[in-house]
Scaffold this motif. Structure first.
Motif: not given
Length: 284
Positions: A143-162
């Motif tokens: 569960d931890f790795l899956i939830s953390d991958s969701m967190h990291t995925t949000s980083d990608i979209y956030v970085s594109l917005s930057v």
């Protein structure tokens, strides 16, 4: 290699990469006075923090069952994911507070090619990390790795917005940097909400497998007249199942026991995440 050691290995690799990404964004954001890049860096820093918490949480959650914890310690991992969600909410609040301050006291973001280069490199790293964690999380049932991958995925979209914000600042539209920072705050809050909901479902013992599916599977077993009072709980890799089955009233207790073993074997074969099955035999 045990599941715990595999998850730990993945977590250490991701921790190192997250630290590189975080400090790269924070240092460059501070250098060019970009609030959105700094916010994105702190977003990535929470990734690294969650990896550290995860290492501690998983060490505790993968301990074997004992007398005081007959169902094991796996919910500790779920509690750790809730801590990650709380951290995300805290970062979200800080970003919104800083954004309001920047609206009241505007500053100029410096135009820098290095800023674009840093963002492109960190996006590439994040794409690898998210895919790596998601794949390993499903493979290891973590569960931890899956939830953390969701967190990291949000980083990608956030970085594109930057990057989009940096383009606008190059066009001398300075307020775009603050808008992007607010968007980052919303993305962080959204990720925290999704992780929180997932963890709460486990703690509240929400059904994991559809009862009708289990009934249909069990009733295919020869000797079973019907199946009812089906309950499931736990995480996808640690599911407990309780059910009642009706059998012929004249069935010998030895045969009833063999039938219960056959049902359990069938359930474990169909659902690899099942770790505990309790079957109550009732006479028809």
């Amino acid at each position: 290699m045990s599941v715990y050691k595999e998850v730990k290995k993945v977590n250490v690799i991701v921790l190192v990469l997250n630290l590189l990404v975080a400090f790269g964004k924070i240092i460059m954001g501070y250098a060019i006075n970009s609030m959105s890049m700094e916010a994105d860096g702190f977003h990535s820093l929470t990734d690294a923090s969650s990896n550290i918490i995860g290492l501690i949480g998983m060490y505790l959650s993968y301990r074997p069952r004992d007398k005081e914890h007959p169902y094991g310690h796996r919910k500790i991992e779920t509690l750790v994911t809730l801590v990650i969600a709380i951290m995300l909410f805290a970062v979200c609040y800080e970003i919104f507070s800083a954004a309001i301050g920047r609206f009241n006291h505007p500053t100029t973001v410096e135009d820098s090619t290095y800023g674009f280069l840093v963002m492109l490199i960190t996006i590439s790293i994040n794409m690898f990390v998210a895919a790596f964690e998601r794949h390993k999380g499903k493979e290891l049932g973590s569960d931890f790795l899956i939830s953390d991958s969701m967190h990291t995925t949000s980083d990608i979209y956030v970085s594109l917005s930057v990057i989009l914000g940096l383009v606008f600042t190059r066009l001398d539209i300075q307020w775009a940097d603050v808008i992007v920072a607010l968007f980052i705050g919303l993305m962080i809050g959204r990720a925290g909400y999704k992780i929180l909901c997932s963890g709460i479902k486990v703690l509240l013992d929400t059904a994991v497998i559809d009862a009708d599916e289990i009934a249909a599977l069990v009733e295919q077993q020869e000797g079973i007249k019907s199946c009812h009072k089906i309950r499931t709980r736990g995480k996808q890799d640690d599911i407990s199942v309780d059910l009642h089955v009706l059998v012929d009233k004249d069935m010998h207790i030895y045969n009833a026991h063999k039938l219960a073993d056959a049902i359990e074997a069938r359930l474990r074969e169909e659902y690899s995440g099942i770790t505990d099955v309790t079957i109550h035999i009732e006479p028809s």
